[in-house]
Design a protein around this motif. Sequence first.
Motif, mmCIF file in Angstrom:
data_model
loop_
_atom_site.group_PDB
_atom_site.id
_atom_site.type_symbol
_atom_site.label_atom_id
_atom_site.label_comp_id
_atom_site.label_asym_id
_atom_site.label_seq_id
_atom_site.Cartn_x
_atom_site.Cartn_y
_atom_site.Cartn_z
ATOM 1 N N PRO A 25 0.805 -1.229 0.000
ATOM 2 C CA PRO A 25 0.000 0.000 0.000
ATOM 3 C C PRO A 25 0.831 1.270 0.000
ATOM 4 C CG PRO A 25 -0.108 -1.104 2.129
ATOM 5 C CD PRO A 25 0.568 -2.047 1.199
ATOM 6 N N ASP A 26 2.071 1.201 0.472
ATOM 7 C CA ASP A 26 2.942 2.377 0.478
ATOM 8 C C ASP A 26 3.579 2.637 -0.884
ATOM 9 O OD1 ASP A 26 2.481 2.910 3.166
ATOM 10 O OD2 ASP A 26 4.065 1.547 3.818
ATOM 11 N N ALA A 27 3.353 1.718 -1.840
ATOM 12 C CA ALA A 27 3.915 1.878 -3.181
ATOM 13 C C ALA A 27 2.813 1.756 -4.232
ATOM 14 C CB ALA A 27 5.003 0.841 -3.428
ATOM 15 N N GLY A 28 1.639 2.300 -3.921
ATOM 16 C CA GLY A 28 0.547 2.278 -4.878
ATOM 17 C C GLY A 28 0.001 0.887 -5.147
ATOM 18 N N ASN A 29 0.163 -0.013 -4.173
ATOM 19 C CA ASN A 29 -0.285 -1.403 -4.273
ATOM 20 C C ASN A 29 0.490 -2.215 -5.309
ATOM 21 O OD1 ASN A 29 -2.019 -3.213 -2.898
ATOM 22 N ND2 ASN A 29 -3.282 -3.397 -4.738
ATOM 23 N N LEU A 30 1.691 -1.786 -5.649
ATOM 24 C CA LEU A 30 2.553 -2.586 -6.511
ATOM 25 C C LEU A 30 2.909 -3.894 -5.819
ATOM 26 C CD1 LEU A 30 5.066 0.060 -7.890
ATOM 27 C CD2 LEU A 30 3.711 -1.488 -9.302
ATOM 28 N N PRO A 31 3.054 -4.973 -6.567
ATOM 29 C CA PRO A 31 3.542 -6.216 -5.952
ATOM 30 C C PRO A 31 4.891 -5.973 -5.285
ATOM 31 C CG PRO A 31 2.717 -6.630 -8.168
ATOM 32 C CD PRO A 31 2.734 -5.148 -7.996
ATOM 33 N N ARG A 32 5.090 -6.571 -4.142
ATOM 34 C CA ARG A 32 6.336 -6.357 -3.402
ATOM 35 C C ARG A 32 7.514 -6.956 -4.159
ATOM 36 N NH1 ARG A 32 2.557 -6.105 0.764
ATOM 37 N NH2 ARG A 32 3.117 -4.690 2.442
ATOM 38 N N LEU A 33 8.626 -6.204 -4.155
ATOM 39 C CA LEU A 33 9.811 -6.588 -4.919
ATOM 40 C C LEU A 33 11.066 -6.412 -4.086
ATOM 41 C CD1 LEU A 33 9.132 -4.722 -8.294
ATOM 42 C CD2 LEU A 33 9.044 -7.191 -7.973
#
Length: 316
Positions: A25-33
């Motif tokens: 959620p802190d990265a626009g809901n991008l998949p975690r990487l």
Amino acid sequence: MTAIANRYDFALVFEVVNGNPNGDPDAGNLPRLDPETNNGLVTDVSLKRKIRNYVELAREGVDGFHIYVQEGAILNEKHRQAYKALRPDDAKAEKDAKLNPKDDAEAKALTAFMCRNFFDVRSFGAVMSTGINAGQVKGPVQLGFARSVEPIWPLEISITRMAATNEAEKKKSAEGDDSDGRTDNRTMGRKHIVPYGLYVAHGFISAKFAERTGFSQDDLDLLFEALTTMFEHDRSAARGEMATRKLVVFRHGNALGNAPAHALFERVRIGRNIDGEFREVDRRLDNQPPARSFSDYIIEIDREDLPDGVEILELL
């Protein structure tokens, strides 16, 4: 029930198809990487949530298999249940916002109540000393982050909603630019997906900590059942298609274990399927098409020269 007497380590392999397995959620809901390698990550918290959800479905209403961490739950009220059970005639247990055990014996009894009644407490442990103090316990079952076998390349997909939320939104849309000849409200949004990713998570089950929480053989069987089936009951458009593809369990002959976990996990090798041959995953595969199905991989399990007392159980 009697606690398990053997240590276990396990490797969970699961796939993601056109979905977002664990958005940040802190990265626009991008998949975690992993920012250095672009390998995908799924947190232990996400995996535990799916296990909890499965157990809640499979053992709904069964004593001893309630779930402590539920969406919207007030944890202090779960702690209060323990006080009410141990102090049935104490009015303070019914209403006080802060409660503490009277002595060490009651403290142990309160924690034992929580372990006995809540599957996730006796499995994963919990800190239950918030306001209404039921102690804290370290659970025998621990999970690491899942990591994708190869780098993933998330896609950002545009989506459109052809409806208005309210009258004002519809009016604003009607007064706007209608150059394309359409008057429907069109609310734009975004979805992030991973076209395909194969992930591996490692888990550890300590028989010594199981003695403290009462984690039993029935609990162990239910845990493995959840790991093989949990994605079947966690469907959503956002997560795409997720499925457990392999569950490899290393059963030790005693409580402390017969070999280090990392050495056992090295026996589970995942490589690319290149014309039916196993190829190590590395940069030399850059000229190969990207993996888009489980059949693009081969999983090998080295069963030779196992340490004494270690047994491999291939549950899926």
